[in-house]
Design an enzyme around this catalytic site. Structure first.
Site, PDB file in Angstrom:
ATOM      1  N   ASP A 198      59.684  51.265  18.838  1.00 21.80           N
ATOM      2  CA  ASP A 198      60.490  51.624  19.700  1.00 21.80           C
ATOM      3  C   ASP A 198      60.329  52.445  21.334  1.00 21.80           C
ATOM      4  OD1 ASP A 198      60.879  53.122  17.520  1.00 21.80           O
ATOM      5  OD2 ASP A 198      61.773  54.143  19.042  1.00 21.80           O
TER       6      ASP A 198
ATOM      7  N   ARG B  49      70.815  58.695  22.572  1.00 22.30           N
ATOM      8  CA  ARG B  49      71.260  59.739  23.594  1.00 22.30           C
ATOM      9  C   ARG B  49      70.946  60.266  24.390  1.00 22.30           C
ATOM     10  NH1 ARG B  49      67.255  64.800  22.612  1.00 22.30           N
ATOM     11  NH2 ARG B  49      65.692  63.252  21.269  1.00 22.30           N
TER      12      ARG B  49
HETATM   13  P1  AMP Z   1      62.879  58.974  19.120  1.00 19.96           P
HETATM   14  O1  AMP Z   1      62.010  59.946  18.198  1.00 19.96           O
HETATM   15  O2  AMP Z   1      63.346  59.992  20.313  1.00 19.96           O
HETATM   16  O3  AMP Z   1      62.107  58.050  19.752  1.00 19.96           O
HETATM   17  O4  AMP Z   1      64.669  58.942  18.690  1.00 19.96           O
HETATM   18  C1  AMP Z   1      64.114  57.346  17.559  1.00 19.96           C
HETATM   19  C2  AMP Z   1      65.563  57.207  17.544  1.00 19.96           C
HETATM   20  O5  AMP Z   1      66.919  58.373  17.315  1.00 19.96           O
HETATM   21  C3  AMP Z   1      66.522  56.882  18.911  1.00 19.96           C
HETATM   22  O6  AMP Z   1      67.400  55.607  18.647  1.00 19.96           O
HETATM   23  C4  AMP Z   1      67.384  57.977  19.761  1.00 19.96           C
HETATM   24  O7  AMP Z   1      68.434  57.617  20.125  1.00 19.96           O
HETATM   25  C5  AMP Z   1      67.885  58.362  18.185  1.00 19.96           C
HETATM   26  N1  AMP Z   1      67.885  59.719  18.525  1.00 19.96           N
HETATM   27  C6  AMP Z   1      67.633  61.235  18.454  1.00 19.96           C
HETATM   28  N2  AMP Z   1      68.076  62.405  18.307  1.00 19.96           N
HETATM   29  C7  AMP Z   1      69.595  62.162  18.610  1.00 19.96           C
HETATM   30  C8  AMP Z   1      70.584  62.838  19.312  1.00 19.96           C
HETATM   31  N3  AMP Z   1      70.158  63.940  19.037  1.00 19.96           N
HETATM   32  N4  AMP Z   1      71.469  61.870  18.565  1.00 19.96           N
HETATM   33  C9  AMP Z   1      71.263  60.672  18.647  1.00 19.96           C
HETATM   34  N5  AMP Z   1      70.532  59.786  18.839  1.00 19.96           N
HETATM   35  C10 AMP Z   1      69.812  60.785  18.844  1.00 19.96           C
HETATM   36 MG    MG Z   2      62.410  56.867  21.388  1.00 21.40          MG
END
Ligand code: AMP
Ligand code: MG
Length: 483
Positions: free
Chosen positions: A248, A89
């Site tokens: 990540d 996103r």
């Molecule tokens: P995070 O926990 O925020 O580090 O996100 C983990 C993964 O989920 C990353 O690859 C983000 O890009 C993906 N991600 C989180 N929220 C969304 C969303 N609303 N739509 C698409 N991908 C998401």
């Molecule tokens: Mg992340």
């Protein structure tokens, strides 16, 4: 507007690491917060950015001059398990060349689906994006390396989570978004040339002091270990809990990135966890140094073929580089603790003195930030010692330790004041501001909170509403991911 966008990431790294993608326009972008001081350091015109044209850019409806939008590919270990991920996103517009010469990623978070979105909608909620803005800017004011937040725009569109929420896009500014997971992505593809290109690029961009001679990839890893040890020590010293230290979410630049379920600890307890999904306390406050080291081990594994073609030699080199983490962390933490306690030279028992204070805090449920703040005010600390016998014993030891150093009290107090913040983003104050913003469209509490958090070392003005811990007996604070 002042855009000067470069694209070294897309130009110097193979296609494996990125996909071109355009932001998906939103219905009605409106600037909710614009960080004017940050705009200025980026060479951007804050007034122009506050206009409808600015809102269109921050909402993804228009591209700034020279933008070449991409989503970045990466993998990562999430709660210990490997997964391929990528920006689901987030969309990188380019690297702004600031007037001081710094190169900073300009990224829209919540700008719509990308090739890496999987089942996600590519969107973000207003409350969560304001929360990232508030906490990242507070971290910056505390002097902790971090991504920054340039703007939040509301989209005029709903996002569907457990509840229907207002949508928003955050414009994030970072030294880069190269993650441990970016290296894991290259390693998972067994693409040696791509891996080497990524390491060379990261070294040139973030560690220009390391030359090409000798073992440059190992030197890069060494330098990353050093920066992470320093960073996590800074987190521990202010009581910051990242909440989702997946590989990540760890940046090679040494900045704090990916503000999700993070929060600051109130009462000192190493087991403190706020994230609703961290059931086993993997990312608890007290575990953060060990998790950082675990993440660095994943980085070492990914980089292994770069260290030496002979696997055994590569493992030996990686292991001894890894082993430096614990002592580097301890040194940074101990230096910081000495400053917090006003100790201007080293004594062998300083570690015990610090740990015994922490133990007392844990037993008595004392507030972490305010205990150090109290110590910075000699009168207050003396009064606390009268009220509490256990603290009095520690206080006597500390006072006699201070008396063994020749510096005048004023110098000691000044040193402590520069390392013990008067204010942190208290969870209940953050929630209060977000509730007003998202439920009533009232930004005044957010504006006031941002203003207070911008000067954490201002001990002159008393701001009790912002420095008081939550009332005891309130509900346990919980934070949520991915909203
Ligand atoms: P995070 O926990 O925020 O580090 O996100 C983990 C993964 O989920 C990353 O690859 C983000 O890009 C993906 N991600 C989180 N929220 C969304 C969303 N609303 N739509 C698409 N991908 C998401
Ligand atoms: Mg992340």
């Amino acid at each position: 507007m002042g855009w000067r966008l470069a694209h070294t990431y897309a130009e110097q790294l193979p296609g494996l690491f990125h996909s071109p993608v355009s932001p998906t326009p939103v219905r009605h972008p409106q600037v909710v917060v614009l960080n004017a001081p940050l705009a200025e350091t980026l060479g951007l015109d804050a007034d122009a950015l506050s206009s409808d044209e600015g809102a269109a850019i921050f909402g993804g409806n228009a591209l700034p001059d020279g933008a070449r939008p991409i989503a970045q590919a990466y993998a990562g270990h999430q709660f210990g398990h490997f997964a391929t991920l990528g920006d689901g996103r987030a969309i990188l517009l380019g690297e702004q060349i600031a007037p001081d010469g710094r190169r900073l990623d300009i990224q829209l978070k919540g700008a719509g689906p990308t090739p890496y979105s999987r089942r996600g909608d590519g969107r973000a909620a207003l409350g969560a994006m304001l929360r990232e803005l508030i906490i990242s800017e507070a971290m910056h004011a505390l002097g902790i390396p971090t991504s920054r937040s340039l703007a939040v725009v509301s989209t005029g569109e709903p996002v569907y989570r457990e509840r229907t929420l207002a949508g928003a896009v955050l414009t994030r500014v970072a030294a880069s978004h190269i993650r441990v997971g970016t290296f894991e992505w290259a390693a998972a593809h067994r693409d040696h040339a791509a891996l080497a290109a990524l390491a060379d690029y990261t070294r040139r961009r973030h560690y220009p002091g390391i030359g090409d001679a000798g073992r440059p990839h190992l030197a890069l890893f060494d330098a990353v270990v050093e920066r992470q040890a320093a960073l996590v020590a800074r987190w521990q010293l202010v009581g910051f809990i990242h909440g989702v230290m997946n590989t990540d979410n760890m940046a090679l630049s040494g900045e704090t990135i990916d503000y999700g379920p993070c929060a600051f600890m109130d009462a000192y307890d190493p087991a403190t966890v706020f994230s609703s999904i961290d059931h086993n306390g993997r990312y608890a406050y007290g575990n953060q140094p060990a998790i950082a080291q675990w993440n660095l081990a994943r980085l070492a594994e990914a980089m292994l073929p770069l260290f030496d073609p002979r696997q055994e030699t590569a493992i030996e080199l990686a292991t001894s580089a890894m082993d430096r983490f614990a002592s580097l962390f301890h040194r940074h933490w101990m230096d910081g603790m000495r400053a917090k306690l006003g100790l201007l030279a080293e004594e062998a028992d300083d570690g015990a003195l610090a740990n015994d204070l922490l133990e007392w805090m844990q037993r008595s449920g004392a507030d972490y930030t305010n205990t150090f703040r109290m110590l910075s005010r000699p009168g207050d600390a003396g009064q606390a010692a009268v009220r509490d016998a256990a603290f009095a014993a520690w206080h006597t030891r500390w006072r006699s330790r201070l008396q063994r150093q020749p510096q005048p009290e004023a110098e000691v107090v000044a040193r402590m004041g520069a390392h013990n913040p008067a204010v942190i983003p208290r969870n209940h104050k953050v929630e209060e501001a977000l509730a007003a913003a998202t439920e009533a469209g009232d930004m005044s509490a957010t504006a006031r909170l941002l203003e207070v958090l911008a000067s954490p070392w201002d001990h002159e003005r008393d701001r009790p509403a912002f420095s008081s811990p939550p009332v005891p007996g309130g509900p346990a604070y919980q934070t949520f991911c991915g909203t």
